[in-house]
Design an enzyme around this catalytic site. Structure first.
Site, PDB file in Angstrom:
ATOM      1  N   ILE A 167      40.360  56.838  48.137  1.00 32.85           N
ATOM      2  CA  ILE A 167      39.175  56.218  47.783  1.00 32.85           C
ATOM      3  C   ILE A 167      38.150  55.365  49.095  1.00 32.85           C
ATOM      4  CG2 ILE A 167      40.207  53.736  47.890  1.00 32.85           C
ATOM      5  CD1 ILE A 167      38.849  53.373  44.919  1.00 32.85           C
ATOM      6  N   CYS A 168      36.877  55.469  48.428  1.00 35.43           N
ATOM      7  CA  CYS A 168      35.884  55.093  49.374  1.00 35.43           C
ATOM      8  C   CYS A 168      34.904  54.169  48.872  1.00 35.43           C
ATOM      9  CB  CYS A 168      35.079  56.117  50.028  1.00 35.43           C
ATOM     10  SG  CYS A 168      34.214  57.132  49.216  1.00 35.43           S
ATOM     11  N   ARG A 169      33.683  53.967  49.119  1.00 30.61           N
ATOM     12  CA  ARG A 169      32.760  53.207  48.386  1.00 30.61           C
ATOM     13  C   ARG A 169      32.104  53.854  47.110  1.00 30.61           C
ATOM     14  NH1 ARG A 169      27.542  53.006  47.939  1.00 30.61           N
ATOM     15  NH2 ARG A 169      27.082  54.492  49.837  1.00 30.61           N
TER      16      ARG A 169
END
Length: 121
Positions: free
Chosen positions: A72-74
């Site tokens: 996951i990231c932004r």
């Protein structure tokens, strides 16, 4: 036990939460945002491995070794790149569409650096 396909390369935040929730979760939630973003707010139990470090050849943190990874990231852009890189290294990895923005929008918990409520940066 978990009704989802490992053939997918991208998953929804709902599926990411199912894959990574609880002590017997099959996947590690791997957050590839940079240090400031991580400190501002992350999913509880996530493991931090910035994409910049992974691109530079850094090893995964111990907690993520030998486990399936939900990355996951932004917003879902860096996590897609990280998942591709990790799969090329032989890891089992999927990325989360919409990232922490969608995670927070879905009402899932976000904690800050001191364990209090945070916000995804």
């Amino acid at each position: 036990m978990f009704p989802f396909s490992r053939d997918k390369k991208r998953v929804t935040v709902e599926e990411a939460r199912r894959r990574t929730r609880g002590t017997d979760a099959p996947d590690v939630l791997l957050d590839v945002r940079e240090r400031g973003e991580w400190a501002a707010g992350r999913a509880p139990g996530a493991v931090h491995a910035p994409l910049s470090a992974l691109v530079a050849g850094a090893a995964l943190p111990k907690a993520a070794l030998g486990r399936p990874l939900t990355v996951i990231c932004r917003s879902g852009n860096r996590s897609r790149r990280a998942a591709e890189l990790l799969r090329a290294r032989g890891a089992e990895a999927v990325d989360v569409r919409g990232g922490m923005e969608q995670w927070a929008a879905a009402g899932y918990p976000v904690v800050g650096g001191s364990g209090d409520e945070g916000s995804p940066a």
